[in-house]
Write a protein that holds these residues in place. Sequence first.
Motif, PDB file in Angstrom:
ATOM      1  N   LYS A  12     -40.075   4.983  32.957  1.00 10.24           N
ATOM      2  CA  LYS A  12     -38.816   4.423  32.448  1.00 10.24           C
ATOM      3  C   LYS A  12     -38.746   2.929  32.706  1.00 10.24           C
ATOM      4  N   GLU A  13     -39.136   2.503  33.923  1.00  4.57           N
ATOM      5  CA  GLU A  13     -39.094   1.081  34.262  1.00  4.57           C
ATOM      6  C   GLU A  13     -40.129   0.285  33.468  1.00  4.57           C
ATOM      7  N   ALA A  14     -41.223   0.936  33.105  1.00  2.10           N
ATOM      8  CA  ALA A  14     -42.287   0.254  32.357  1.00  2.10           C
ATOM      9  C   ALA A  14     -41.906   0.012  30.901  1.00  2.10           C
ATOM     10  N   LEU A  15     -40.878   0.678  30.411  1.00  8.71           N
ATOM     11  CA  LEU A  15     -40.529   0.567  28.992  1.00  8.71           C
ATOM     12  C   LEU A  15     -40.066  -0.831  28.595  1.00  8.71           C
ATOM     13  N   ASP A  16     -39.649  -1.619  29.575  1.00 11.55           N
ATOM     14  CA  ASP A  16     -39.276  -2.999  29.255  1.00 11.55           C
ATOM     15  C   ASP A  16     -40.508  -3.852  28.953  1.00 11.55           C
ATOM     16  N   ARG A  17     -41.673  -3.317  29.273  1.00  9.93           N
ATOM     17  CA  ARG A  17     -42.935  -4.008  28.989  1.00  9.93           C
ATOM     18  C   ARG A  17     -43.873  -3.034  28.267  1.00  9.93           C
ATOM     19  N   PRO A  18     -43.480  -2.596  27.091  1.00 10.56           N
ATOM     20  CA  PRO A  18     -44.183  -1.501  26.418  1.00 10.56           C
ATOM     21  C   PRO A  18     -45.641  -1.784  26.074  1.00 10.56           C
ATOM     22  N   LYS A  19     -46.007  -3.056  25.928  1.00  9.81           N
ATOM     23  CA  LYS A  19     -47.392  -3.369  25.580  1.00  9.81           C
ATOM     24  C   LYS A  19     -48.361  -3.011  26.700  1.00  9.81           C
ATOM     25  N   LEU A  20     -47.829  -2.811  27.897  1.00 12.19           N
ATOM     26  CA  LEU A  20     -48.685  -2.411  29.015  1.00 12.19           C
ATOM     27  C   LEU A  20     -49.054  -0.936  28.962  1.00 12.19           C
ATOM     28  N   ILE A  21     -48.284  -0.149  28.222  1.00 18.96           N
ATOM     29  CA  ILE A  21     -48.476   1.307  28.185  1.00 18.96           C
ATOM     30  C   ILE A  21     -49.464   1.655  27.078  1.00 18.96           C
ATOM     31  N   LEU A  22     -50.613   2.174  27.452  1.00 19.04           N
ATOM     32  CA  LEU A  22     -51.651   2.470  26.474  1.00 19.04           C
ATOM     33  C   LEU A  22     -51.643   3.926  26.018  1.00 19.04           C
ATOM     34  N   GLU A  23     -51.424   4.851  26.952  1.00 18.95           N
ATOM     35  CA  GLU A  23     -51.416   6.285  26.640  1.00 18.95           C
ATOM     36  C   GLU A  23     -50.431   6.983  27.556  1.00 18.95           C
ATOM     37  N   VAL A  24     -49.832   8.057  27.051  1.00 24.98           N
ATOM     38  CA  VAL A  24     -48.929   8.867  27.864  1.00 24.98           C
ATOM     39  C   VAL A  24     -49.309  10.333  27.707  1.00 24.98           C
ATOM     40  N   PHE A  25     -49.380  11.045  28.825  1.00 22.01           N
ATOM     41  CA  PHE A  25     -49.684  12.475  28.837  1.00 22.01           C
ATOM     42  C   PHE A  25     -48.518  13.197  29.509  1.00 22.01           C
ATOM     43  N   ALA A  26     -48.037  14.284  28.886  1.00 22.34           N
ATOM     44  CA  ALA A  26     -46.868  14.971  29.437  1.00 22.34           C
ATOM     45  C   ALA A  26     -46.926  16.462  29.139  1.00 22.34           C
TER      46      ALA A  26
ATOM     47  N   GLN B 195     -37.688  10.029  23.780  1.00 19.98           N
ATOM     48  CA  GLN B 195     -37.129   9.449  22.552  1.00 19.98           C
ATOM     49  C   GLN B 195     -37.372   7.945  22.527  1.00 19.98           C
ATOM     50  N   ARG B 196     -37.222   7.303  23.703  1.00 19.98           N
ATOM     51  CA  ARG B 196     -37.503   5.871  23.787  1.00 19.98           C
ATOM     52  C   ARG B 196     -38.959   5.578  23.451  1.00 19.98           C
ATOM     53  N   LEU B 197     -39.853   6.396  23.966  1.00 21.57           N
ATOM     54  CA  LEU B 197     -41.278   6.220  23.692  1.00 21.57           C
ATOM     55  C   LEU B 197     -41.557   6.323  22.197  1.00 21.57           C
ATOM     56  N   THR B 198     -40.896   7.290  21.540  1.00 24.30           N
ATOM     57  CA  THR B 198     -41.058   7.449  20.088  1.00 24.30           C
ATOM     58  C   THR B 198     -40.558   6.214  19.356  1.00 24.30           C
ATOM     59  N   GLN B 199     -39.418   5.703  19.782  1.00 23.18           N
ATOM     60  CA  GLN B 199     -38.857   4.503  19.147  1.00 23.18           C
ATOM     61  C   GLN B 199     -39.792   3.302  19.301  1.00 23.18           C
ATOM     62  N   LEU B 200     -40.491   3.254  20.431  1.00 22.73           N
ATOM     63  CA  LEU B 200     -41.424   2.157  20.688  1.00 22.73           C
ATOM     64  C   LEU B 200     -42.805   2.426  20.089  1.00 22.73           C
ATOM     65  N   ARG B 201     -42.924   3.544  19.406  1.00 22.12           N
ATOM     66  CA  ARG B 201     -44.184   3.939  18.756  1.00 22.12           C
ATOM     67  C   ARG B 201     -45.318   4.109  19.756  1.00 22.12           C
ATOM     68  N   ILE B 202     -44.975   4.661  20.909  1.00 22.43           N
ATOM     69  CA  ILE B 202     -45.968   4.996  21.921  1.00 22.43           C
ATOM     70  C   ILE B 202     -46.230   6.496  21.838  1.00 22.43           C
ATOM     71  N   GLU B 203     -47.438   6.848  21.514  1.00 26.66           N
ATOM     72  CA  GLU B 203     -47.773   8.258  21.293  1.00 26.66           C
ATOM     73  C   GLU B 203     -47.870   9.008  22.617  1.00 26.66           C
ATOM     74  N   VAL B 204     -47.347  10.229  22.624  1.00 30.46           N
ATOM     75  CA  VAL B 204     -47.401  11.083  23.804  1.00 30.46           C
ATOM     76  C   VAL B 204     -48.334  12.257  23.520  1.00 30.46           C
ATOM     77  N   GLN B 205     -49.320  12.439  24.386  1.00 30.73           N
ATOM     78  CA  GLN B 205     -50.252  13.557  24.264  1.00 30.73           C
ATOM     79  C   GLN B 205     -49.735  14.724  25.097  1.00 30.73           C
ATOM     80  N   LEU B 206     -49.465  15.853  24.439  1.00 33.49           N
ATOM     81  CA  LEU B 206     -48.996  17.043  25.140  1.00 33.49           C
ATOM     82  C   LEU B 206     -50.174  17.684  25.872  1.00 33.49           C
TER      83      LEU B 206
END
Length: 267
Positions: free
Chosen positions: A37-51, A64-75
């Motif tokens: 959540k805190e990293a979302l203010d610097r979204p370019k640092l986030i390369l991949e998310v697994f959840a 939902q924020r991740l989707t808005q920022l177009r950061i893909e989440v791998q289930l």
Amino acid sequence: MLNDPKAAKVRGVAKLVKKDARQETGLFLLEGPQGLKEALDRPKLILEVFATEEALARHEDLFQRLTQLRIEVQLVSDAVLKALTDTNTPQGVVAVCQQFHVSLQEILGTKPKLIALLSQIRDPGNAGTVLRAADAAGADAVLFTNGSVDIYNPKVVRSTTGSLFHLPFAVELDLAETIQLLKSAGHQVFAADSSGIALTELISSGELAQPTTWLFGNEAWGFAPEEISLADKSVAVPIYGAAESLNLATAASVCLYVSAFEQNKAV
């Protein structure tokens, strides 16, 4: 969904638990919803998310924020998520992020007033807690000397609870050179040491209102004589009860907050 803990993709990401892999790739692991959540203010640092599915359901707003920022989440399955972390009870989400430390020169260019300088701090929990305390006290930066724990160690990252993304930090610094540059930039350097003068003396003198760097030493041996001589003064946190001593993170929190009180009073 990614189900196989032994898949090449999973093994590649899991390697980031090790310092060698982090140094080679310039990446690190960010575990847990609060840190992400805190990293979302610097979204370019986030390369991949697994959840996991459970995490998606529990933290719907975050994803939902991740989707808005177009950061893909791998289930991923629970087994895969566990393989990606070094904890016994993973928090359901892990992100791969780009490292983002800065140089000491960049920090000094912002004319900082309050800095924490950690010399050969080895315990991940202490390092992360001091960084978190520095963030809470409104410090301008945290500096790590060479020989200190890797700031991108997963345990350090977790213990900052997201504060890692709030203030600049520099790593692998030479202690003597760093202190010289800090003094040239107008900072007084106080070493937190039990043999020093009482912290209360600095409060009454008004010195703490000036630009200050607090130097904190190794948890086991503190400072070598040649290291402590680099500081302007050695300062001890008074102990009024029966405790033998304070641990590093607690003493650092007190020192940083007392400086913050005095500096903000002067504004």
